[in-house]
Enzyme design. Structure first.
Site, PDB file in Angstrom:
ATOM      1  N   GLN A 180       0.842  -1.205   0.000  1.00  0.00           N
ATOM      2  CA  GLN A 180       0.000   0.000   0.000  1.00  0.00           C
ATOM      3  C   GLN A 180       0.877   1.255   0.000  1.00  0.00           C
ATOM      4  OE1 GLN A 180      -2.840  -0.301   3.228  1.00  0.00           O
ATOM      5  NE2 GLN A 180      -3.677  -2.210   2.457  1.00  0.00           N
ATOM      6  N   TRP A 181       1.970   1.161   0.745  1.00  0.00           N
ATOM      7  CA  TRP A 181       2.872   2.318   0.902  1.00  0.00           C
ATOM      8  C   TRP A 181       3.406   2.792  -0.448  1.00  0.00           C
ATOM      9  CZ3 TRP A 181       3.724   3.571   6.128  1.00  0.00           C
ATOM     10  CH2 TRP A 181       4.562   4.666   6.347  1.00  0.00           C
ATOM     11  N   ARG A 202      -3.892   8.165   4.653  1.00  0.00           N
ATOM     12  CA  ARG A 202      -3.578   6.977   5.460  1.00  0.00           C
ATOM     13  C   ARG A 202      -3.878   7.142   6.941  1.00  0.00           C
ATOM     14  NH1 ARG A 202      -3.753   3.029   1.727  1.00  0.00           N
ATOM     15  NH2 ARG A 202      -2.485   3.572  -0.057  1.00  0.00           N
ATOM     16  N   ARG A 227       2.217   2.749  -3.302  1.00  0.00           N
ATOM     17  CA  ARG A 227       1.260   3.400  -4.202  1.00  0.00           C
ATOM     18  C   ARG A 227       1.441   4.917  -4.198  1.00  0.00           C
ATOM     19  NH1 ARG A 227      -2.692   0.984  -6.533  1.00  0.00           N
ATOM     20  NH2 ARG A 227      -2.121   2.639  -7.933  1.00  0.00           N
ATOM     21  N   HIS A 228       2.100   5.419  -3.170  1.00  0.00           N
ATOM     22  CA  HIS A 228       2.353   6.867  -3.090  1.00  0.00           C
ATOM     23  C   HIS A 228       3.600   7.151  -3.923  1.00  0.00           C
ATOM     24  CE1 HIS A 228      -0.886   7.451  -0.246  1.00  0.00           C
ATOM     25  NE2 HIS A 228      -0.591   6.220   0.099  1.00  0.00           N
ATOM     26  N   ARG A 229       3.362   7.390  -5.210  1.00  0.00           N
ATOM     27  CA  ARG A 229       4.422   7.354  -6.215  1.00  0.00           C
ATOM     28  C   ARG A 229       5.420   8.480  -6.107  1.00  0.00           C
ATOM     29  NH1 ARG A 229      -0.102   7.352 -10.579  1.00  0.00           N
ATOM     30  NH2 ARG A 229      -1.015   8.463  -8.822  1.00  0.00           N
ATOM     31  N   GLU A 258      14.648  -0.643  -1.314  1.00  0.00           N
ATOM     32  CA  GLU A 258      14.173  -1.720  -0.440  1.00  0.00           C
ATOM     33  C   GLU A 258      15.190  -2.841  -0.330  1.00  0.00           C
ATOM     34  OE1 GLU A 258      10.444  -3.359  -1.742  1.00  0.00           O
ATOM     35  OE2 GLU A 258      10.074  -4.383   0.166  1.00  0.00           O
ATOM     36  N   SER A 298      16.670  -6.361  -0.653  1.00  0.00           N
ATOM     37  CA  SER A 298      16.502  -7.244  -1.810  1.00  0.00           C
ATOM     38  C   SER A 298      16.409  -8.700  -1.396  1.00  0.00           C
ATOM     39  CB  SER A 298      17.685  -7.066  -2.771  1.00  0.00           C
ATOM     40  OG  SER A 298      17.661  -8.097  -3.727  1.00  0.00           O
ATOM     41  N   GLY A 299      15.292  -9.343  -1.757  1.00  0.00           N
ATOM     42  CA  GLY A 299      15.126 -10.782  -1.528  1.00  0.00           C
ATOM     43  C   GLY A 299      15.859 -11.603  -2.580  1.00  0.00           C
TER      44      GLY A 299
END
Ligand SMILES: Cc1cc2nc3c(=O)[nH]c(=O)nc-3n(C[C@H](O)[C@H](O)[C@H](O)COP(=O)(O)OP(=O)(O)OC[C@H]3O[C@@H](n4cnc5c(N)ncnc54)[C@H](O)[C@@H]3O)c2cc1C
Length: 277
Positions: free
Chosen positions: A89-90, A199, A92-94, A100, A102-103
């Site tokens: 959701q976070w 939010r 979406r605030h472009r 982030e 990395s997996g």
């Protein structure tokens, strides 16, 4: 004004604020303050403008007039740790800029979100009711236990695949949305206020709101005057459409309210609760 603001914001720099069971928000850095907003705005209005000569009045005026660009001169950088479903959701605030964990390159830690008992609630028609009527404590404990079992199983399978030498980017694909992730996130104050308006609203998911509440407190330390204006003018603002304005005028003039049915319900809820419907 600048001196006391800097001191308050400096006190919380790098301090992690706990959110949910394992998450946090940390203010990494910030650029600007209330004073920067005022300086930027004065380029537009000039020093001598009487009606906006006081800093607080000027910030309030900018907020009321939606003269948003001076607020973009303030930028905050956060380090956030949250479950993936909140991060979905976070992002979406472009207008935010992020980086982030990395997996693909890192092995994900065994850290999953399990909601507190009081936050486990049944499906309702209106999400505004979320967490007002949680399920019975015994049922909530069983749900927590089931969630933990599913998370453990998914993580064991992930570890198994990693140990067998499978690529991390493939091994991770069955991990659930409750897994925690981390990222750096940078946002200017104008867009951060937009984010908070959406939010902090009771329609937003409870977990997201818990993060937004802490962001609001951090922003207050960096820009107390602008945050007070935001709360008064944007956050608590309720918009009425044309029919509703007409109804308000008529009611104030002592006439009958012309609205009926769902339109009347929405209008009355807005007036009584201050929530945008
Ligand atoms: C309660 C709630 C429920 C939601 N439910 C859903 C859902 O079910 N499904 C779903 O997909 N989303 C959902 N969203 C996300 C929502 O639709 C918005 O994407 C999100 O809130 C970001 O808002 P924003 O566009 O104002 O923010 P930002 O993306 O930060 O944009 C800020 C401003 O810049 C403009 N902007 C930014 N990028 C662009 C662009 N590329 N083109 C044009 N204008 C741009 C925006 O229009 C906006 O004015 C939900 C949001 C909320 C708060």
């Amino acid at each position: 004004m600048a001196h006391c603001i800097v001191k308050e914001a400096e006190k919380i720099l790098d301090k992690p604020f706990k959110v949910l069971d394992k998450g946090f928000i940390r203010l990494v850095d910030y650029l600007g303050s209330d004073e920067r907003i005022v300086q930027a705005a004065r380029v537009s209005y000039g020093k001598g403008t009487d009606s906006v000569s006081k800093d607080e009045a000027l910030i309030d005026y900018l907020m009321r007039q939606q003269h948003t660009s001076p607020f973009e001169q303030v930028v905050l950088t956060f380090h956030l740790k949250m479950p993936i479903f909140v991060a979905r959701q976070w992002v979406r605030h472009r207008m935010g800029r992020m980086n982030e964990l990395s997996g693909r390159f890192s092995v994900m830690q065994e850290e999953f979100y399990v909601p507190a008992k009081e936050d486990i609630d049944p499906q309702k028609k209106d999400r505004l009711e979320r967490a007002l009527e949680p399920v019975e404590p015994a049922e909530a404990a069983k749900i927590q236990s089931d969630l933990k079992k599913g998370q453990k199983k998914a993580y064991e399978s992930y570890k198994d695949l990693i140990e067998k030498g499978l690529a991390r980017e493939i091994a991770r694909i069955n991990l659930p949305l409750s897994l925690y992730t981390e990222f750096y996130w940078q946002m200017d104050l104008n867009n951060l206020f937009r984010f908070l308006k959406l939010r902090l609203d009771p329609h937003a998911q409870l977990e997201m709101r818990k993060y937004a509440e802490i962001i609001l407190e951090i922003v207050r330390k960096v820009c107390p005057v602008a945050t007070a204006s935001f709360e008064n003018i944007m956050l608590k603002q309720v918009a009425f459409n044309g029919e509703e304005i007409d109804a308000l005028r008529r009611v104030l003039a002592g006439e009958a309210n012309p609205l009926t049915g769902p339109k009347l319900d929405r209008f009355l809820t807005k007036v009584k609760t201050g929530h945008q419907m």
